[in-house]
Design a protein around this motif. Structure first.
Motif, PDB file in Angstrom:
ATOM      1  N   ALA A  89     -59.500  50.925  -6.762  1.00 47.55           N
ATOM      2  CA  ALA A  89     -60.558  51.720  -6.144  1.00 47.55           C
ATOM      3  C   ALA A  89     -61.466  50.058  -7.032  1.00 47.55           C
ATOM      4  CB  ALA A  89     -61.492  52.423  -7.932  1.00 47.55           C
ATOM      5  N   ARG A  90     -62.621  49.693  -6.184  1.00 48.92           N
ATOM      6  CA  ARG A  90     -63.395  48.951  -6.331  1.00 48.92           C
ATOM      7  C   ARG A  90     -64.518  48.829  -7.950  1.00 48.92           C
ATOM      8  NH1 ARG A  90     -65.375  45.519  -2.739  1.00 48.92           N
ATOM      9  NH2 ARG A  90     -66.762  43.906  -3.565  1.00 48.92           N
ATOM     10  N   LEU A  91     -64.442  47.565  -9.108  1.00 47.04           N
ATOM     11  CA  LEU A  91     -64.743  48.306 -10.389  1.00 47.04           C
ATOM     12  C   LEU A  91     -66.247  48.134 -10.165  1.00 47.04           C
ATOM     13  CD1 LEU A  91     -61.783  47.569 -12.226  1.00 47.04           C
ATOM     14  CD2 LEU A  91     -61.822  49.547 -11.654  1.00 47.04           C
ATOM     15  N   ARG A  92     -66.726  48.275 -11.341  1.00 47.07           N
ATOM     16  CA  ARG A  92     -68.377  48.078 -11.311  1.00 47.07           C
ATOM     17  C   ARG A  92     -68.551  46.684 -11.791  1.00 47.07           C
ATOM     18  NH1 ARG A  92     -73.577  49.152 -14.545  1.00 47.07           N
ATOM     19  NH2 ARG A  92     -73.357  47.560 -15.576  1.00 47.07           N
ATOM     20  N   VAL A  93     -69.415  45.991 -10.823  1.00 45.33           N
ATOM     21  CA  VAL A  93     -69.497  43.882 -11.236  1.00 45.33           C
ATOM     22  C   VAL A  93     -71.240  44.294 -11.663  1.00 45.33           C
ATOM     23  CG1 VAL A  93     -67.576  43.227 -10.986  1.00 45.33           C
ATOM     24  CG2 VAL A  93     -69.046  43.696  -9.102  1.00 45.33           C
ATOM     25  N   ALA A  94     -71.503  44.759 -12.429  1.00 42.50           N
ATOM     26  CA  ALA A  94     -73.475  44.169 -12.491  1.00 42.50           C
ATOM     27  C   ALA A  94     -73.500  43.462 -13.598  1.00 42.50           C
ATOM     28  CB  ALA A  94     -73.849  45.580 -12.501  1.00 42.50           C
ATOM     29  N   SER A  95     -73.306  43.324 -14.981  1.00 39.25           N
ATOM     30  CA  SER A  95     -73.688  43.144 -16.000  1.00 39.25           C
ATOM     31  C   SER A  95     -72.372  41.915 -15.856  1.00 39.25           C
ATOM     32  CB  SER A  95     -72.763  43.520 -17.042  1.00 39.25           C
ATOM     33  OG  SER A  95     -71.649  43.780 -17.891  1.00 39.25           O
ATOM     34  N   ARG A  96     -73.237  41.089 -17.009  1.00 36.62           N
ATOM     35  CA  ARG A  96     -72.416  39.127 -16.871  1.00 36.62           C
ATOM     36  C   ARG A  96     -71.059  39.385 -16.961  1.00 36.62           C
ATOM     37  NH1 ARG A  96     -75.152  36.627 -21.260  1.00 36.62           N
ATOM     38  NH2 ARG A  96     -76.624  37.030 -20.126  1.00 36.62           N
ATOM     39  N   TRP A  97     -70.902  40.531 -18.184  1.00 35.40           N
ATOM     40  CA  TRP A  97     -69.463  40.209 -18.824  1.00 35.40           C
ATOM     41  C   TRP A  97     -68.256  40.856 -17.738  1.00 35.40           C
ATOM     42  CZ3 TRP A  97     -67.285  37.214 -21.753  1.00 35.40           C
ATOM     43  CH2 TRP A  97     -68.199  36.517 -22.582  1.00 35.40           C
ATOM     44  N   GLU A  98     -68.595  41.979 -16.433  1.00 39.36           N
ATOM     45  CA  GLU A  98     -68.125  42.704 -15.856  1.00 39.36           C
ATOM     46  C   GLU A  98     -67.806  41.273 -14.660  1.00 39.36           C
ATOM     47  OE1 GLU A  98     -69.630  47.076 -15.655  1.00 39.36           O
ATOM     48  OE2 GLU A  98     -70.697  45.359 -14.881  1.00 39.36           O
ATOM     49  N   ARG A  99     -69.020  40.613 -14.820  1.00 37.45           N
ATOM     50  CA  ARG A  99     -68.736  39.635 -13.018  1.00 37.45           C
ATOM     51  C   ARG A  99     -67.724  38.870 -13.978  1.00 37.45           C
ATOM     52  NH1 ARG A  99     -74.722  39.380 -13.090  1.00 37.45           N
ATOM     53  NH2 ARG A  99     -75.321  40.613 -11.375  1.00 37.45           N
ATOM     54  N   LEU A 100     -67.485  38.161 -14.743  1.00 38.14           N
ATOM     55  CA  LEU A 100     -66.603  37.061 -15.379  1.00 38.14           C
ATOM     56  C   LEU A 100     -64.501  37.816 -15.060  1.00 38.14           C
ATOM     57  CD1 LEU A 100     -66.666  34.568 -16.071  1.00 38.14           C
ATOM     58  CD2 LEU A 100     -66.442  35.582 -18.918  1.00 38.14           C
ATOM     59  N   VAL A 101     -64.686  39.590 -15.572  1.00 42.54           N
ATOM     60  CA  VAL A 101     -63.704  39.557 -16.256  1.00 42.54           C
ATOM     61  C   VAL A 101     -63.300  40.622 -15.305  1.00 42.54           C
ATOM     62  CG1 VAL A 101     -63.081  41.323 -17.643  1.00 42.54           C
ATOM     63  CG2 VAL A 101     -64.224  39.671 -18.910  1.00 42.54           C
TER      64      VAL A 101
END
Length: 397
Positions: free
Chosen positions: A175-187
């Motif tokens: 599944a495509r995981l959520r990437v909204a916050s700064r840490w989500e984008r990085l991790v």
């Protein structure tokens, strides 16, 4: 000679890292490519019946964004949804019934399995209950999907077409995981990248290949294969249940396909680093089979492959040791190039790709923390439950 010894260590370490990256680039199943997508398959003349099983524990926060997408599946055959309320305290079951009344769509049954017995993880106990309910409808396929996963309207149709047309016993999508916050984008992109590196998608579907994995958020499973592989009973204690499921299916001669998803999305937020840390650390040591030896090797490997290149570049520039800087720079360049497709897959800017050494250092610390938590009796904890390693259960029995 004493002055040159540290320099030699840096140069040889950088050379070893570069060799490792060249092997990963060419010899690890082209794991870095992001074009392994759901095979189209030929639509069957008669669509087989499907039951969707959704284990859910305290999921009221995400259910309004996920459950309606399952109820609204545009599937030509018979299909229904079984949501298993695994001891929720936030009204998950009642909310599911309310959403079904309001939205309509596929029939919904809400079940409650009770607390799992010793030797079972809560999720797999809930899955067992859901499969038992589903078998009364005699489905040809079971879709095992998590409560935080939203599906496009044609998701079930495409999964069944791919499984029946390709002769697969398991068709699973990451599944495509959520990437909204700064840490989500990085991790988050790195999380999927590391998973693909461990389990190259192309190898999984290759006939005769031993590599086996699935992505637990979206697993279409042939019902008769599930019975033959004794799923979920045979994997009842598995913390990393998706990989265990794929291995069990391959163990009875089944075929498995895994790839990146289109139209299958996780709606669960991980806005802070602590949220992502807990997601990784709860199962990282289980991935290493709770082995201190494997932990030591993994930490050393992560350091050599991901941390040595930037260190070699910095040391080489500061000391004028240009072979170290050149070798480290080449390894870092290959690393960045392999990560860039996943960064683009998640719609992130290119400059995040060279930051992979920093992200890898976080994963290294998460893995060590997972081992520490385990030895303190707090490992593999999820929503109020802590699971012992399988051999500890056997010793207790």
């Amino acid at each position: 000679m004493g002055d040159t010894a540290p320099v030699d260590v840096v140069v040889w370490s950088a050379a070893g890292s570069l060799v490792a990256w060249l092997w990963l680039l060419l010899g690890q199943g082209f794991f870095w490519r992001t074009d392994v997508r759901l095979p189209p398959g030929r639509e069957p003349d008669s669509w087989p019946p499907v039951c969707v099983v959704v284990p859910a524990r305290d999921e009221a926060g995400v259910l309004p964004a996920s459950l309606p997408t399952l109820l609204a599946q545009d599937y030509p055959g018979r299909a229904e949804v079984f949501l298993v309320d695994d001891g929720s305290t936030d009204g998950t079951g009642a909310l599911a019934r309310e959403l079904a009344r309001e939205r309509g769509g596929l029939p919904l049954t809400v079940g409650t399995p009770g607390e799992p017995p010793a030797g079972w993880t809560g999720k797999l106990w809930a899955v067992r209950h859901g499969i038992a309910l589903a078998r009364e409808r005699e489905p040809a396929y079971l879709l095992l999907t998590d409560a935080d996963i939203a599906h496009a309207p044609d998701s079930l149709r495409r999964l069944v077409a791919a499984a029946s047309g390709g002769g697969f016993d398991v068709v699973s999508q990451m599944a495509r995981l959520r990437v909204a916050s700064r840490w989500e984008r990085l991790v988050v992109p790195a999380f999927v990248y590391f998973f693909a590196q461990l389990y190259p998608f192309r190898r999984i579907s290759r006939p005769g290949a031993r590599t086996a994995a699935a992505a637990g958020g979206c697993v279409l499973l042939r019902a008769d294969t599930a019975a033959r592989a004794r799923i979920p009973d045979a994997i009842r204690h598995a913390v990393i249940d998706d990989v265990a499921l794929a291995r069990a299916v391959k163990g009875v001669g089944g075929r498995v396909w895994l790839g990146l998803a289109d139209g299958v999305d996780s709606v669960r937020p991980y806005p802070r680093l602590g949220d992502l840390w807990r997601m990784v650390s709860r199962s990282a040591y289980a991935q290493l089979r709770h082995s201190p030896l494997l932990l030591t090797g993994t930490v050393a490997g992560l350091a050599l492959v991901y941390l040595v290149p930037p260190v070699a570049v910095a040391a080489g520039v500061l000391t004028g040791t240009w072979p170290a800087a050149a070798l480290g720079g080449a390894a870092w360049l290959v690393m960045t190039g392999t990560f860039l497709p996943m960064v683009r897959q998640y719609g992130q800017p290119w400059w995040l790709a060279p930051l992979l050494p920093f992200t890898a250092s976080l994963y290294l610390l998460m893995t060590v923390d997972s081992a520490v938590r385990h030895h303190r009796g707090r490992g593999a904890a999820w929503k109020g439950r802590t699971y012992a390693r399988p051999d500890a259960l056997a010793e207790e029995g």
